[in-house]
Scaffold this motif. Structure first.
Motif, PDB file in Angstrom:
ATOM      1  N   THR A 148       4.980  -6.154   5.310  1.00 11.51           N
ATOM      2  CA  THR A 148       4.047  -6.813   4.394  1.00 11.51           C
ATOM      3  C   THR A 148       4.219  -8.325   4.433  1.00 11.51           C
ATOM      4  O   THR A 148       3.260  -9.062   4.201  1.00 11.51           O
ATOM      5  CB  THR A 148       4.228  -6.313   2.949  1.00 11.51           C
ATOM      6  OG1 THR A 148       5.585  -6.539   2.524  1.00 11.51           O
ATOM      7  CG2 THR A 148       3.895  -4.835   2.834  1.00 11.51           C
ATOM      8  N   CYS A 152       0.401  -9.463   5.007  1.00  8.89           N
ATOM      9  CA  CYS A 152      -0.307  -9.928   3.813  1.00  8.89           C
ATOM     10  C   CYS A 152      -0.862 -11.345   3.954  1.00  8.89           C
ATOM     11  O   CYS A 152      -1.993 -11.608   3.519  1.00  8.89           O
ATOM     12  CB  CYS A 152       0.587  -9.805   2.582  1.00  8.89           C
ATOM     13  SG  CYS A 152       0.750  -8.099   1.988  1.00  8.89           S
ATOM     14  N   SER A 157      -3.097  -5.195   5.703  1.00  8.04           N
ATOM     15  CA  SER A 157      -2.033  -4.354   5.170  1.00  8.04           C
ATOM     16  C   SER A 157      -2.075  -3.009   5.868  1.00  8.04           C
ATOM     17  O   SER A 157      -3.122  -2.591   6.390  1.00  8.04           O
ATOM     18  CB  SER A 157      -2.218  -4.137   3.668  1.00  8.04           C
ATOM     19  OG  SER A 157      -1.322  -3.153   3.174  1.00  8.04           O
ATOM     20  N   THR A 352      -1.143  -9.727  -4.230  1.00  8.28           N
ATOM     21  CA  THR A 352      -1.133  -8.403  -3.610  1.00  8.28           C
ATOM     22  C   THR A 352       0.241  -7.990  -3.109  1.00  8.28           C
ATOM     23  O   THR A 352       0.691  -6.867  -3.360  1.00  8.28           O
ATOM     24  CB  THR A 352      -2.149  -8.350  -2.456  1.00  8.28           C
ATOM     25  OG1 THR A 352      -3.456  -8.586  -2.997  1.00  8.28           O
ATOM     26  CG2 THR A 352      -2.131  -6.995  -1.782  1.00  8.28           C
ATOM     27  N   ARG A 353       0.932  -8.876  -2.389  1.00  8.61           N
ATOM     28  CA  ARG A 353       2.237  -8.471  -1.856  1.00  8.61           C
ATOM     29  C   ARG A 353       3.228  -8.215  -2.986  1.00  8.61           C
ATOM     30  O   ARG A 353       4.041  -7.286  -2.913  1.00  8.61           O
ATOM     31  CB  ARG A 353       2.783  -9.525  -0.896  1.00  8.61           C
ATOM     32  CG  ARG A 353       4.091  -9.067  -0.241  1.00  8.61           C
ATOM     33  CD  ARG A 353       4.526  -9.936   0.922  1.00  8.61           C
ATOM     34  NE  ARG A 353       5.693  -9.345   1.555  1.00  8.61           N
ATOM     35  CZ  ARG A 353       6.951  -9.715   1.331  1.00  8.61           C
ATOM     36  NH1 ARG A 353       7.195 -10.709   0.492  1.00  8.61           N
ATOM     37  NH2 ARG A 353       7.950  -9.099   1.939  1.00  8.61           N
ATOM     38  N   TYR A 356       2.508  -4.797  -4.293  1.00  7.01           N
ATOM     39  CA  TYR A 356       3.001  -3.739  -3.414  1.00  7.01           C
ATOM     40  C   TYR A 356       4.464  -3.390  -3.706  1.00  7.01           C
ATOM     41  O   TYR A 356       4.854  -2.228  -3.658  1.00  7.01           O
ATOM     42  CB  TYR A 356       2.902  -4.170  -1.949  1.00  7.01           C
ATOM     43  CG  TYR A 356       1.517  -4.098  -1.334  1.00  7.01           C
ATOM     44  CD1 TYR A 356       0.474  -3.434  -1.966  1.00  7.01           C
ATOM     45  CD2 TYR A 356       1.261  -4.699  -0.111  1.00  7.01           C
ATOM     46  CE1 TYR A 356      -0.786  -3.371  -1.400  1.00  7.01           C
ATOM     47  CE2 TYR A 356      -0.001  -4.641   0.471  1.00  7.01           C
ATOM     48  CZ  TYR A 356      -1.016  -3.978  -0.176  1.00  7.01           C
ATOM     49  OH  TYR A 356      -2.254  -3.923   0.398  1.00  7.01           O
TER      50      TYR A 356
END
Length: 568
Positions: A148, A152, A157, A352-353, A356
Motif C-alpha cells: 500500500t 496508494c 490498490s 485511504t492508506r 486500510y
C-alpha cells in the motif's frame, strides 16, 4: 432495522455459568506481561520496523530488471535445494520460516519434528506495478503495508487489501484473506490473476484460470502451502481515491437484529421491477459501498461502518471532517468507532492508506490484553509511535507457560458463514464465548468451475437470499479475538473445547469444504509424500516424530497412486 432501535420481543441467550478458577503462577505472569512487552518487545519492534522500512526503500530503488533477475536467481536456488532432498531420510518439505514468525497468536507446532527446510526469505520484493494490465506482480513475503505504501500514492490498490500491515501475500493466498471490499471482489485469492509455483520435482509453473495448470490455480488457495512453493503472484489492482468517506451507524437490539442491520448496511436487495438479472445486479452495484465493516460491542450494541472512496477536493470542502487515524496519538480505531453509540450516526473522511491499516496499531483489540493501559492518552502520546509490538517478539517473550495459557484461555477464531446465518453465530458465540468486540466483514464466495476447497452452499442460486447473486453467495467472517468473558471474570474455561464447538458450529452452517480437488492436485503435482498435508499442518497440539513418520507413510502411500495425467 433503524439505527438506535431497541428490541423488546426477544432476548439474548444467556452465557454458560462456570465455577471460579484458582489462580496460578501463570496468571501473574500474564498480568505483568506488559513489562517485557514495553521494555523488550516495543523497542525491538521499532528497530525491526525501521529495518523493514529501509529494506523496502532499497528494494523500490532497484531497477525493475534487477528485481526480475534476482527473482529468477532465487527461484533457481529453491529448485536446487529441493533436488538435494533424499526422500528416504529427509523429512517432509516445509519453509525455513520459524513458527513464531507467523502472524497470529495461535500455538503452531507443526515444525517441532523432523523436516526438510527450504529458505524463501529472499522473496520479499514488489516486482512490477503494471498500470496497463492493472496487476501487481509481487513475491510471497511482500506485506500489505509494503504494497500500500507503493500503490496508494498512485491512486491504486489491491482489490482486496487486508487491514493488518504484517500480513503477507503468500499467507493470504495459501490460507485466507479478506478485507472490507470483499463483499465486491471476494477473498484475496479471488483477485489473483496468476501464480508462479515451484513443484515438488523442481518444476516452475505458471498457473492461471485458463491455462494447462488451471487445476493448480484453484487448488492453491486454502492449501497452506502444501502443494508447492508460491514464489510470485500477479494480483488485481483497482483505481482508488485519496480519501475514504466513512459513515458510522450505531445499532441497538438483539444479536439477530444487529446481524440484520449489518446485512442491510451493504447487501442491497435487487430492484423488484428490474426486467432481468443483469439489471438487478447493476441496480445493486449502485447502492453498494466500497468498504464495509461491522463491530458488535455487546449483546445489544454494535456499530456498522460503510465507506466510499472520495477525492481530496471533496474531503477538504468546508464543513467536512478529516480524521487522520494513522497518527500515533489518536484513539484506537475500534474504540473511536464505539463513540457512535453516544454520538449517533456521523460521517468523516479518512486518508485511504490510513483507513486500510486502521486496526494495525492496536492489533485489532488484542493489544489491550498485552498492555492494558496502552489505549490511554498519556501512553499513546508518549509511546504510541512504537506500537504495535511485533507478534514475532511477543511470541518469543511469552514463554511456554504463557503460550499454553493463551491456548486454553484465549480465543482467536474466524468463523465463515452465509450472511443469513450471522445472527445465529453471534448468539452461539455469546453463549459459549462472550468475546467482545466481534468483527463482522462480508465476502462474496464465487462459484468455481471445479470443486475447490471452499464453495457456496449447494443450490444457493435457485433460492437467493439477501446479498446473493447468480454466480456468488454472500458470506461473512465473524471474528472472535479476545479473552472470553468467563476468563475475565476468573471462571474456569476450556478454550480448546470452546473452539471445537465453534468449529463444529461452522461446519454445521457452512458445509462447503471439499478436499477432493486438493487431493487430486496433491497427487498429480507430486506433493503427496513431499509436502506436509493440510490436515497435519493445521492440526493443533504437539507433533511427535511418530506422527511425522505416520504422516510420511500415509503421504507416500498416496503418492504411489499415480493418476494418468501425472506426467503432464
Amino acid at each position: 432495522m433503524a439505527a438506535d432501535s431497541v428490541a423488546t420481543t426477544t432476548t439474548t441467550p444467556r452465557p454458560v455459568v462456570r465455577p471460579k478458577r484458582k489462580k496460578a503462577l501463570v496468571d501473574y505472569l500474564v498480568t505483568f506481561r506488559w513489562i517485557p512487552a514495553i521494555f523488550v518487545a516495543l523497542p525491538l519492534s521499532a528497530l525491526i520496523y525501521f529495518c523493514i522500512y529501509i529494506g523496502g526503500m532499497l528494494s523500490s530503488m532497484k531497477p525493475e530488471e534487477r528485481r526480475r533477475r534476482e527473482h529468477e536467481e532465487n527461484g533457481h536456488k529453491v529448485v536446487r535445494r529441493l533436488k538435494q532432498r533424499d526422500p528416504k531420510k529427509d523429512g517432509l518439505v516445509c519453509t525455513a520460516r520459524k513458527p513464531w514468525v507467523v502472524v497470529g497468536m495461535r500455538n503452531v507446532d507443526y515444525k517441532r519434528a523432523r523436516r526438510f527446510e527450504v529458505d524463501l526469505s529472499a522473496f520479499h520484493n514488489i516486482l512490477e506495478i503494471d498500470t496497463e494490465r492493472m496487476v501487481a506482480r509481487v513475491e510471497p513475503l511482500v506485506s500489505m503495508g509494503q504494497i500500500t505504501k507503493v500503490t496508494c500514492p498512485m491512486n491504486l490498490s489491491l482489490a482486496v487489501a487486508p487491514e493488518f500491515d504484517d500480513l503477507t501475500v503468500g499467507g493470504l493466498i495459501n490460507s485466507y484473506g479478506i478485507s472490507g471490499s470483499s463483499h465486491i471482489y471476494g477473498l484475496f485469492s479471488d483477485t489473483v490473476v496468476s501464480m508462479e509455483v515451484v513443484l515438488a520435482d523442481g518444476r516452475v509453473v505458471r498457473a492461471t484460470k485458463d491455462n494447462e495448470h488451471s487445476d493448480l490455480f484453484y487448488a492453491m488457495p486454502w492449501s497452506q502451502g502444501t502443494i508447492g512453493f508460491l514464489v510470485a503472484a500477479e494480483i488485481k489492482l483497482i483505481r482508488i481515491k485519496e480519501y475514504m468517506r466513512l459513515t458510522y451507524t450505531p445499532v441497538r437490539g438483539t444479536l439477530k437484529e444487529i446481524a440484520q442491520a449489518y446485512a442491510d448496511s451493504f447487501a442491497a436487495r435487487a430492484d423488484a421491477d428490474a426486467a432481468d438479472d443483469s439489471k438487478k445486479e447493476n441496480h445493486q452495484r449502485q447502492q453498494v459501498p466500497d468498504f464495509v465493516e461491522g463491530m458488535v460491542y455487546s449483546p445489544s450494541e454494535g456499530v456498522m461502518m460503510t465507506g466510499v472512496y472520495a477525492t481530496a477536493e471533496e474531503a477538504k470542502k468546508k464543513g467536512n471532517r478529516i480524521n487522520r487515524v494513522g497518527w500515533w496519538f489518536k484513539p484506537w480505531f475500534y474504540q473511536y468507532a464505539q463513540t457512535a453509540l453516544q454520538r449517533g450516526e456521523f460521517v468523516e473522511y479518512i486518508p485511504t492508506r490510513e483507513y486500510y491499516h486502521r486496526h494495525t496499531r492496536s492489533l485489532y483489540w488484542e493489544a489491550k490484553l498485552i498492555i492494558p493501559f496502552a489505549d490511554q492518552f498519556w501512553f499513546r502520546f508518549l509511546l504510541g509511535w512504537l506500537m504495535p509490538p511485533k507478534i514475532t517478539l511477543l511470541k518469543i517473550t511469552q514463554g511456554e507457560a504463557i503460550r499454553n495459557y493463551y491456548h486454553d484461555n484465549h480465543v482467536i477464531q474466524d468463523v465463515l458463514v452465509p450472511l443469513h446465518k450471522v445472527g445465529e453465530v453471534l448468539e452461539f458465540g455469546h453463549r459459549e464465548l462472550e468475546v467482545y468486540p466481534v468483527w463482522l466483514c462480508p465476502h462474496r464466495l464465487f462459484k468455481a468451475p471445479v470443486k475447490a476447497m471452499v464453495q457456496p452452499e449447494a443450490g444457493f442460486e435457485q433460492h437467493p437470499r439477501q446479498g446473493d447473486s447468480s454466480y456468488a453467495q454472500m458470506y461473512t467472517d465473524v471474528g472472535f479475538y479476545y479473552a472470553p468473558g468467563a476468563v475475565l471474570r476468573g471462571e474456569e474455561f476450556d478454550g480448546a473445547e470452546a473452539v471445537r464447538k465453534l468449529e463444529q458450529c461452522e461446519k454445521d452452517f457452512w458445509r462447503m469444504f471439499d478436499p477432493s480437488h486438493y487431493d487430486h492436485c496433491r497427487r498429480k503435482y507430486g506433493a503427496a509424500g513431499t509436502f506436509m498435508s493440510n490436515y497435519y499442518k493445521s492440526k493443533k497440539g504437539r507433533k511427535t516424530d511418530k506422527e511425522v513418520r505416520d504422516a510420511e507413510a500415509e503421504a507416500e502411500a498416496a503418492a504411489a497412486i499415480v493418476e494418468p495425467d501425472a506426467a503432464e
